[in-house]
Design a protein around this motif. Structure first.
Motif, PDB file in Angstrom:
ATOM      1  N   HIS A  54      -6.360  12.854  13.305  1.00 49.76           N
ATOM      2  CA  HIS A  54      -7.435  12.512  12.363  1.00 49.76           C
ATOM      3  C   HIS A  54      -6.702  12.074  11.257  1.00 49.76           C
ATOM      4  CE1 HIS A  54     -11.274  13.421  10.550  1.00 49.76           C
ATOM      5  NE2 HIS A  54     -10.504  13.602   9.403  1.00 49.76           N
ATOM      6  N   PHE A  55      -7.098  10.852  10.746  1.00 51.35           N
ATOM      7  CA  PHE A  55      -6.628  10.129   9.538  1.00 51.35           C
ATOM      8  C   PHE A  55      -7.751   9.566   8.625  1.00 51.35           C
ATOM      9  CE2 PHE A  55      -3.366   9.857  12.608  1.00 51.35           C
ATOM     10  CZ  PHE A  55      -2.254  10.229  12.096  1.00 51.35           C
ATOM     11  N   VAL A  56      -7.449   9.566   7.319  1.00 50.67           N
ATOM     12  CA  VAL A  56      -8.213   9.003   6.338  1.00 50.67           C
ATOM     13  C   VAL A  56      -7.332   7.755   5.814  1.00 50.67           C
ATOM     14  CG1 VAL A  56      -8.920   9.104   3.772  1.00 50.67           C
ATOM     15  CG2 VAL A  56      -9.198  11.006   5.439  1.00 50.67           C
ATOM     16  N   ILE A  57      -8.216   6.789   6.156  1.00 48.74           N
ATOM     17  CA  ILE A  57      -7.485   5.449   5.232  1.00 48.74           C
ATOM     18  C   ILE A  57      -8.270   4.941   4.204  1.00 48.74           C
ATOM     19  CG2 ILE A  57      -7.008   2.931   5.681  1.00 48.74           C
ATOM     20  CD1 ILE A  57      -6.714   3.664   8.478  1.00 48.74           C
ATOM     21  N   GLU A  58      -7.536   4.471   2.983  1.00 48.59           N
ATOM     22  CA  GLU A  58      -8.143   4.523   1.662  1.00 48.59           C
ATOM     23  C   GLU A  58      -7.065   3.998   0.695  1.00 48.59           C
ATOM     24  OE1 GLU A  58     -11.318   6.777  -1.277  1.00 48.59           O
ATOM     25  OE2 GLU A  58      -9.732   7.983  -0.473  1.00 48.59           O
ATOM     26  N   GLN A  59      -7.791   3.205  -0.187  1.00 48.98           N
ATOM     27  CA  GLN A  59      -6.949   2.536  -1.338  1.00 48.98           C
ATOM     28  C   GLN A  59      -7.282   3.358  -2.603  1.00 48.98           C
ATOM     29  OE1 GLN A  59      -8.008  -0.769  -3.641  1.00 48.98           O
ATOM     30  NE2 GLN A  59      -6.908   0.397  -4.983  1.00 48.98           N
ATOM     31  N   THR A  60      -6.424   3.729  -3.448  1.00 51.94           N
ATOM     32  CA  THR A  60      -6.722   4.468  -4.517  1.00 51.94           C
ATOM     33  C   THR A  60      -5.551   4.321  -5.733  1.00 51.94           C
ATOM     34  OG1 THR A  60      -5.537   6.569  -4.165  1.00 51.94           O
ATOM     35  CG2 THR A  60      -7.525   6.437  -3.217  1.00 51.94           C
ATOM     36  N   PRO A  61      -5.930   4.597  -7.163  1.00 49.34           N
ATOM     37  CA  PRO A  61      -4.850   4.635  -8.024  1.00 49.34           C
ATOM     38  C   PRO A  61      -3.716   5.692  -7.487  1.00 49.34           C
ATOM     39  CG  PRO A  61      -6.949   4.814  -9.014  1.00 49.34           C
ATOM     40  CD  PRO A  61      -7.266   4.977  -7.576  1.00 49.34           C
ATOM     41  N   VAL A  62      -2.708   5.419  -8.132  1.00 49.00           N
ATOM     42  CA  VAL A  62      -1.390   6.208  -7.943  1.00 49.00           C
ATOM     43  C   VAL A  62      -1.621   7.632  -8.803  1.00 49.00           C
ATOM     44  CG1 VAL A  62       1.030   6.699  -7.926  1.00 49.00           C
ATOM     45  CG2 VAL A  62      -0.094   4.643  -7.096  1.00 49.00           C
ATOM     46  N   PRO A  63      -1.950   8.788  -8.354  1.00 48.03           N
ATOM     47  CA  PRO A  63      -2.082   9.692  -9.579  1.00 48.03           C
ATOM     48  C   PRO A  63      -0.727  10.620  -9.520  1.00 48.03           C
ATOM     49  CG  PRO A  63      -2.887  10.668  -7.254  1.00 48.03           C
ATOM     50  CD  PRO A  63      -2.338   9.228  -7.090  1.00 48.03           C
ATOM     51  N   ASP A  64       0.460  10.247  -8.903  1.00 42.08           N
ATOM     52  CA  ASP A  64       1.622  11.026  -9.296  1.00 42.08           C
ATOM     53  C   ASP A  64       2.767  10.284  -8.319  1.00 42.08           C
ATOM     54  OD1 ASP A  64       1.759  12.478  -6.619  1.00 42.08           O
ATOM     55  OD2 ASP A  64       0.279  13.993  -7.379  1.00 42.08           O
ATOM     56  N   GLN A  65       3.889  10.727  -8.468  1.00 41.01           N
ATOM     57  CA  GLN A  65       4.964  10.264  -7.674  1.00 41.01           C
ATOM     58  C   GLN A  65       5.236  10.731  -6.345  1.00 41.01           C
ATOM     59  OE1 GLN A  65       6.291   7.533  -8.680  1.00 41.01           O
ATOM     60  NE2 GLN A  65       5.120   7.418 -10.488  1.00 41.01           N
ATOM     61  N   HIS A  66       4.239  11.729  -5.775  1.00 41.47           N
ATOM     62  CA  HIS A  66       4.536  12.556  -4.436  1.00 41.47           C
ATOM     63  C   HIS A  66       3.429  12.026  -3.291  1.00 41.47           C
ATOM     64  CE1 HIS A  66       6.752  15.142  -7.236  1.00 41.47           C
ATOM     65  NE2 HIS A  66       5.852  15.358  -7.917  1.00 41.47           N
ATOM     66  N   GLY A  67       2.990  10.851  -3.733  1.00 41.43           N
ATOM     67  CA  GLY A  67       2.099  10.487  -2.609  1.00 41.43           C
ATOM     68  C   GLY A  67       2.563  10.358  -1.177  1.00 41.43           C
TER      69      GLY A  67
END
Length: 192
Positions: A54-67
């Motif tokens: 099960h996966f989510v595919i989305e584009q978002t801002p980068v909230p932190d360096q641990h993505g």
């Protein structure tokens, strides 16, 4: 094995004031220039159930360096201009997040759109995510007449996987800026 790829239309800026306000300003200017009524703006995201999980595919801002570790980040790109992308505030991330979540999914409008139930096609979409072109968000680098953004990325994935994204539309009275850019860039890619 059952498989599904579901597309969700989420109002732009759901759950956050800055994006909602700037989106409304963008749409007001765009509508005035094109002499058309204002529309609600939408952001798209996918939830994929495939043999791989099960996966989510989305584009978002980068909230932190641990993505990469925490959110399944497989692509990053610049926002506004290439040079600005050196700074986290001016980068976006594309997630292929196993067992992930879409924080503003509760704001989605209408039922999800089932774009495919084919396990092979669902697996192909997952495989393609790291190949998303990291074009500059908010720009039209490929001269498609539309900007590159989250909708462009989802449309690019669908077309590249052999799904007719041109037959998919946002909710009535709404627009999905970038959708046409994703379709055009995918169709212009060799072997498509």
């Amino acid at each position: 094995m059952d498989a599904s790829v579901d597309l969700y239309w989420i109002p732009l800026g759901a759950g956050g004031d800055v994006v909602r306000v700037s989106g409304k300003a963008f749409e007001a200017v765009s509508a005035r220039i094109r002499r058309r009524p204002r529309c609600a703006l939408y952001h798209s995201a996918l939830i994929v159930d495939a043999p791989e999980g099960h996966f989510v595919i989305e584009q978002t801002p980068v909230p932190d360096q641990h993505g990469k570790q925490r959110r399944g980040v497989v692509v990053e790109g610049p926002v506004g201009m290439t040079l600005a992308g050196r700074f986290r505030l001016f980068r976006y991330e594309v997630r292929r997040w196993r067992d992930g979540t879409i924080p503003d999914l509760s704001y989605a409008v209408g039922d999800p759109i089932r774009v495919t139930g084919d396990p092979d096609r669902a697996s192909l979409i997952l495989e393609l995510v790291p190949s998303v072109p990291p074009l500059v968000w908010g720009r039209d680098q490929r001269r498609t007449g539309d900007m590159w953004n989250s909708n462009a990325i989802i449309a690019w994935l669908l077309v590249t996987a052999g799904i007719d994204a041109g037959a998919i539309a946002p909710p009535p009275g709404g627009r999905a800026p970038g959708w046409r850019a994703g379709i055009a860039v995918a169709k212009a890619t060799p072997d498509r």
